[in-house]
Structure formats: C-alpha cells, structure tokens
Design a protein around this motif. Structure first.
Motif, PDB file in Angstrom:
ATOM      1  N   ASP A  50      -8.041   8.330 -11.629  1.00  0.00           N
ATOM      2  CA  ASP A  50      -8.014   7.028 -10.967  1.00  0.00           C
ATOM      3  C   ASP A  50      -7.020   7.077  -9.810  1.00  0.00           C
ATOM      4  O   ASP A  50      -5.805   7.021 -10.014  1.00  0.00           O
ATOM      5  N   THR A  51      -7.537   7.196  -8.589  1.00  0.00           N
ATOM      6  CA  THR A  51      -6.675   7.232  -7.408  1.00  0.00           C
ATOM      7  C   THR A  51      -6.579   5.864  -6.732  1.00  0.00           C
ATOM      8  O   THR A  51      -5.878   5.727  -5.733  1.00  0.00           O
ATOM      9  N   THR A  52      -7.235   4.864  -7.280  1.00  0.00           N
ATOM     10  CA  THR A  52      -7.204   3.519  -6.696  1.00  0.00           C
ATOM     11  C   THR A  52      -5.780   3.001  -6.486  1.00  0.00           C
ATOM     12  O   THR A  52      -5.500   2.402  -5.444  1.00  0.00           O
ATOM     13  N   PRO A  53      -4.837   3.196  -7.429  1.00  0.00           N
ATOM     14  CA  PRO A  53      -3.477   2.678  -7.213  1.00  0.00           C
ATOM     15  C   PRO A  53      -2.792   3.213  -5.957  1.00  0.00           C
ATOM     16  O   PRO A  53      -1.879   2.583  -5.440  1.00  0.00           O
ATOM     17  N   TRP A  54      -3.227   4.365  -5.451  1.00  0.00           N
ATOM     18  CA  TRP A  54      -2.639   4.886  -4.218  1.00  0.00           C
ATOM     19  C   TRP A  54      -2.854   3.926  -3.053  1.00  0.00           C
ATOM     20  O   TRP A  54      -2.063   3.911  -2.114  1.00  0.00           O
ATOM     21  N   TYR A  56      -2.422   0.835  -2.948  1.00  0.00           N
ATOM     22  CA  TYR A  56      -1.371  -0.189  -2.892  1.00  0.00           C
ATOM     23  C   TYR A  56      -0.019   0.384  -3.291  1.00  0.00           C
ATOM     24  O   TYR A  56       0.817  -0.278  -3.882  1.00  0.00           O
ATOM     25  N   GLY A  58       0.833   2.615  -5.483  1.00  0.00           N
ATOM     26  CA  GLY A  58       1.072   2.893  -6.900  1.00  0.00           C
ATOM     27  C   GLY A  58       0.832   4.363  -7.189  1.00  0.00           C
ATOM     28  O   GLY A  58       0.625   5.164  -6.281  1.00  0.00           O
ATOM     29  N   SER A  59       0.845   4.690  -8.441  1.00  0.00           N
ATOM     30  CA  SER A  59       0.615   6.076  -8.853  1.00  0.00           C
ATOM     31  C   SER A  59      -0.820   6.273  -9.296  1.00  0.00           C
ATOM     32  O   SER A  59      -1.344   5.490 -10.095  1.00  0.00           O
ATOM     33  N   ALA A  60      -1.439   7.338  -8.807  1.00  0.00           N
ATOM     34  CA  ALA A  60      -2.741   7.728  -9.326  1.00  0.00           C
ATOM     35  C   ALA A  60      -2.528   8.195 -10.760  1.00  0.00           C
ATOM     36  O   ALA A  60      -1.443   8.671 -11.115  1.00  0.00           O
ATOM     37  N   HIS A  74       0.908  10.734 -14.091  1.00  0.00           N
ATOM     38  CA  HIS A  74       1.066   9.852 -12.939  1.00  0.00           C
ATOM     39  C   HIS A  74       1.467  10.667 -11.718  1.00  0.00           C
ATOM     40  O   HIS A  74       2.390  11.479 -11.774  1.00  0.00           O
TER      41      HIS A  74
END
Length: 125
Positions: A50-54, A56, A58-60, A74
């Motif tokens: 899950d790379t979506t948090p990158w 905003y 965040g950590s992938a 993470h």
C-alpha cells in the motif's frame, strides 16, 4: 460401590479431547515477539503493498506473510531524512514476492525501515 463410566461417557470424553487437540493445531501462529526499539530482520512473502499513504507524507506499508505471522514493514515518504537507502522498485513488488526487511520495531508486528544505514527492504535470494 463406585459407578462405572458408560461407553457413551468414554466416547464423549475422547471426542472432546480430540476437539481440543485439533483446535490447538489449527490456530494461526503469532508474529514474532519483538521489543519496541529493537532492531529486527524478517523474511517472507509479500502479501500486500500500500503506497497510498506516500501521497500525504505517510509511510507506505508492505505486509509480509511469514511462518510466524504477518509483519507490516513501514517505508517512510521522506527518505531524505532516513539513514537507510531507499528501497528499489516498491511499486513493482507484488503478492508472492520473497523479500527481506531489516528495521526498527515500532510496535508489535511492525518494522520501520529508515533509522540505520543497514536497514532496508530487498528481494530475498
């Protein structure tokens, strides 16, 4: 005179004992027991990426399936603040790929790959 167990009582007891043994064998193994702040290395198969948090800052999160249970790895968005080199081809990782992760335990079943130059997420040989 002492009462004797009947055949049905013996069968019931044996059935219950067998059920307890089967339940103990069918439980999912626990993930490694690590201490927060400790350095750890784990090897396993990629379950999810899950790379979506990158998007905003965040950590992938790369979830690894290991023989001892799942471990979340993470990968911080700001690699310029990390001592570890950035991982290669995170976007190219897919379920089933074998990888090795080294990082700092941040919470149970969770590693953060960043703090030391030896940290990393790499395909396993």
């Amino acid at each position: 005179m002492k009462p004797r167990p009947t055949a049905s009582t013996v069968r019931l007891t044996a059935t219950l004992a067998a059920c307890v043994l089967l339940a103990a064998c069918a439980t999912t193994p626990a993930a490694p027991r690590w201490t927060v702040g400790q350095q750890a290395t784990v090897e396993g198969q990629v379950a999810t990426v899950d790379t979506t948090p990158w998007t905003y800052d965040g950590s992938a999160v790369v979830t690894l399936a290991t023989p001892a249970g799942n471990v979340d790895v993470h990968l911080p968005a700001r690699w310029n603040l990390c001592k570890a080199p950035p991982p290669d081809e995170v976007q190219a990782l897919k379920a089933g790929d074998r990888v090795r992760a080294t990082g700092t335990v941040s919470e149970p079943h969770t590693l953060v790959v960043c703090e030391q130059a030896e940290h990393g997420l790499h395909r396993a040989p």
